[in-house]
Scaffold this active site. Sequence first.
Site, PDB file in Angstrom:
ATOM      1  N   TYR A 108       0.867  -1.184   0.000  1.00 46.98           N
ATOM      2  CA  TYR A 108       0.000   0.000   0.000  1.00 46.98           C
ATOM      3  C   TYR A 108       0.900   1.230   0.000  1.00 46.98           C
ATOM      4  CZ  TYR A 108      -3.254   3.586   1.631  1.00 46.98           C
ATOM      5  OH  TYR A 108      -4.015   4.716   1.742  1.00 46.98           O
ATOM      6  N   GLU A 196      -3.378   7.503  -4.043  1.00 43.14           N
ATOM      7  CA  GLU A 196      -3.338   6.226  -3.324  1.00 43.14           C
ATOM      8  C   GLU A 196      -3.153   5.086  -4.317  1.00 43.14           C
ATOM      9  OE1 GLU A 196      -6.128   4.637   0.168  1.00 43.14           O
ATOM     10  OE2 GLU A 196      -6.954   4.222  -1.801  1.00 43.14           O
TER      11      GLU A 196
END
Length: 387
Positions: A108, A196
């Site tokens: 992530y 993101e």
Amino acid sequence: MQLHEYQAKNILSEHDVPIPFGQVASSDLECKKISTSINGKVVIKAQVHAGGRGKAGGIKVADNPEEAKKAAQEMLGTSLKTFQSGGTEFPINKVYVEEASDISKELYLAVTMDFDEKCPVIILSTEGGMNIEEVAEKTPDKIMKIHVNPLIGPSPYKVRNLLSLLNLEQKISQQISSIIQKLYRIFDSLDCTLIEINPLAITNDEKVIALDAKITIDDDSIFRHPDIEDLFDETQMNQSELKALSNDLAYIKLHEGKVGCMVNGAGLAMATMDITMKAGTAPANFLDVGGSASEERIEEAYKIIASDNDVEIILVNLFGGILRCDVAAKGIINGFKNHNKPIPMVVVLRGTNSSEAKLLLENSELDISFVEDLPTAAIEIRNKLGK
Ligand code: GDP
Ligand code: MN
């Protein structure tokens, strides 16, 4: 302003961030054609302004062009509700068709603003993928952060330090480090509030690629990026919010209550919502008419609030400064009379020409209660809803 994955990936690719080959399609045939050109396994991804598509059926893997076509057929023209979409159904008008990757690990990576530290922050976790929310909640130590001095950018030594904690191979760390610098450059130059990448995938052949991409641009700086403004997809917005936007009104749909709130100013909006909660109910939405609304805009505001099917009662709480209370009262009365669905109202109008407003509303003989202050409004809401 939020971008679609395919738009975000275009930006990533322009900045040399590695992504799998992919193209966007608006029809099943187009999807089949792209899939044929990829010549192998493909992933079909619903293009909606909500994350969590994987868990909601918005991501499908296809082994051949015929299967890809079928997947697109099943998705296009339908809508998607995910655990992140707050009850909203997002229409699927486009799918992204991408060559499938063989993933050995999902990381992530995000760049956003840390409002406590008042600076950008890079967030990295080795536990990426569809359960990142759970990781953040249960094992927050697996989420690592680098705060960035905006005058300098991410210091290479801080990035190296962080990556050294992850026990990754040198070859992988170098790729991630380069991606971090590129993402930060995009974040900075496009005035983003969020970039993101989840997952940032490590493939079986040891390449690091962005498998998903979410970019949100600060609305207040869109004017500096006209080419980004063109990417705006109004089909992904709540239609009442869109209507409000075109009338220069700020309208927010909320997903719990039955009280529509018309206010002016953000502070008053918060106080008004507190009062609705105090009355034992909850706001269905709120609309900020701004400090200098006209009679027509108040009427328009009424219509937008009343068109929300959750609304059973409307609380108006306006302070008459530049906007005079009698002008607001006329707008409210017109809205009430002209809209096909009259909704009971509780009105607090204080400030300039408040007594004229009171007279207008009382003489209208409509189901509109003029009250002197917010606590009384709370009691009146309770009475009206109890009836
Ligand atoms: P989101 O659920 O909206 O965040 O959509 P993502 O684009 O992140 O996709 C969800 C999940 O699908 C990812 O976490 C991956 O596990 C999987 N996925 C997406 N693309 C691929 C791919 O090319 N290959 C494989 N094996 N899995 C993929
Ligand atoms: Mn994702």
